[in-house]
Structure formats: C-alpha cells, structure tokens
Design an enzyme around this catalytic site. Structure first.
Site, mmCIF file in Angstrom:
data_model
loop_
_atom_site.group_PDB
_atom_site.id
_atom_site.type_symbol
_atom_site.label_atom_id
_atom_site.label_comp_id
_atom_site.label_asym_id
_atom_site.label_seq_id
_atom_site.Cartn_x
_atom_site.Cartn_y
_atom_site.Cartn_z
ATOM 1 N N TYR A 154 103.512 23.599 -4.846
ATOM 2 C CA TYR A 154 102.675 24.340 -3.901
ATOM 3 C C TYR A 154 101.310 24.623 -4.536
ATOM 4 C CZ TYR A 154 106.765 25.042 -0.975
ATOM 5 O OH TYR A 154 107.851 24.835 -0.165
ATOM 6 N N ASN A 214 105.154 22.614 9.148
ATOM 7 C CA ASN A 214 104.939 21.187 9.386
ATOM 8 C C ASN A 214 105.791 20.750 10.584
ATOM 9 O OD1 ASN A 214 104.833 18.374 9.298
ATOM 10 N ND2 ASN A 214 106.089 18.223 7.459
ATOM 11 N N CYS A 260 107.171 17.124 3.718
ATOM 12 C CA CYS A 260 107.177 18.477 3.162
ATOM 13 C C CYS A 260 108.365 18.692 2.228
ATOM 14 C CB CYS A 260 107.162 19.525 4.278
ATOM 15 S SG CYS A 260 108.418 19.295 5.537
ATOM 16 N N HIS A 261 109.380 17.846 2.324
ATOM 17 C CA HIS A 261 110.541 17.958 1.436
ATOM 18 C C HIS A 261 110.189 17.599 -0.011
ATOM 19 C CE1 HIS A 261 110.512 13.776 2.856
ATOM 20 N NE2 HIS A 261 111.063 13.468 1.692
ATOM 21 N N GLU A 320 115.316 9.231 -1.866
ATOM 22 C CA GLU A 320 114.104 8.620 -2.400
ATOM 23 C C GLU A 320 114.193 8.339 -3.906
ATOM 24 O OE1 GLU A 320 110.582 10.793 -1.259
ATOM 25 O OE2 GLU A 320 111.232 10.919 0.819
#
Length: 179
Positions: free
Chosen positions: A100, A128, A136-137, A163
C-alpha cells in the site's frame, strides 16, 4: 443500458457488469461493496459479446495463464483519486505483489503531491469495482501481511497462489486481531 451476468470460477461465483461495450464491474460472491457501481435497473444478459470476451479472459486466467488486461474495455466508475489508484493497480505485474505504501508513493507522484495517505489508498483499493482483472489482490501490507482484500483473505491467497506467488512469506491475520 446496464447488464449483468454470472461466471462460475474456482473462487466461487463472480458477477460481471457492464454496458454494451464497457466492463464496469466484476465482484465475487459476498465481496464487500458488491455491486456498488451497478445501477439497480441492470438487466441480466448472458449473451452479451463483452461478457463472452470477459469470461474467456477469466477462463485463461483461472487456467494459470496471464491474459493481457488491455484485452478488455475496462471502465471502472470512480473519482479521479480512485481512478489513479486503479491505474497503478493495473501496472502490477502478474505473479508479483506491491505494498500500500508503494501505491501511495506512485499515486502521489502521478497526482503531483508530496505524499499520499496509505489509508486513503487502501480505501480506493478496497473499492476497486473490477476485482481480479484490476489486480487488487496483489497488494500487501508494508509489514508483510495479507490484509485488506474485500473478497476475503482466503480468496486473495488462492489468486496469488494461482499466479505462482509463495504466500508462505506473508503473515495471515487471525480474525479479530490486527497485525
């Protein structure tokens, strides 16, 4: 006119929302702020070309591939600040994470500010409206915590692992405690 459609994914049901040619929303079932930007008068449409294209993108993504975000006509609804944060989110590479604080620094730079509140950035990330596609993850706490995902920490972990991110390196908050 606004439309919506559902998609079954490995992380549960996903609702898509859009116009004839622009995707305005993608929410997971039980997600915080579910449907925030979806007008009440939206109509279910499971044959819209935009939704077919988005579902094919999601099929590729959930198969472990890295489809290009630019393949989809994204049109998240939000003010200038949120739009800026969401544009920073789109730049996070597949399989990588960002904090962040880093997003706050990039957002401040884009908006030509000396600094930016991490808390304000967290609010924009949490709102989002096109989850998964606007990633956003991939945002983690500066202290290495998996925090702040409106779809739920378990779904965040599943998306990151899909991912190829080693989630064992992150702290997982215990419900009712702060990190």
């Amino acid at each position: 006119m606004y439309y919506h459609s559902n998609y079954s994914s490995p992380i549960g049901q996903i609702t898509l929302a859009g116009t004839d040619d622009k995707l305005i929303g993608l929410w997971m079932k039980d997600q915080k702020y579910f449907g925030d930007t979806l007008p009440e008068n939206s109509v279910e449409n499971n044959h819209l070309a935009l939704f077919d294209k988005t579902k094919k993108w999601l099929d590729k993504y959930f198969a472990g591939n890295n489809p290009e975000i630019s393949e989809l006509p994204l049109h998240p609804i939000g003010n200038e600040f949120r739009q800026t944060v969401w544009s920073v989110l789109r730049q996070i590479p597949y399989g990588e994470t960002i904090t962040y604080k880093q997003i706050a620094q990039k957002t401040a730079e884009i908006l030509e500010k000396d600094s930016m509140s991490c808390q304000a950035v967290g609010g924009a990330v949490g709102h989002n409206p096109i989850s998964v596609i606007i990633p956003c993850h991939r945002v983690v706490g500066t202290n290495g915590s998996l925090t702040g995902f409106s779809g739920g920490i378990n779904k965040k972990i599943k998306l990151l692992e899909l991912e190829g991110v080693d989630t064992a390196q992150f702290k997982v908050p215990i419900k009712g405690t702060a990190l």
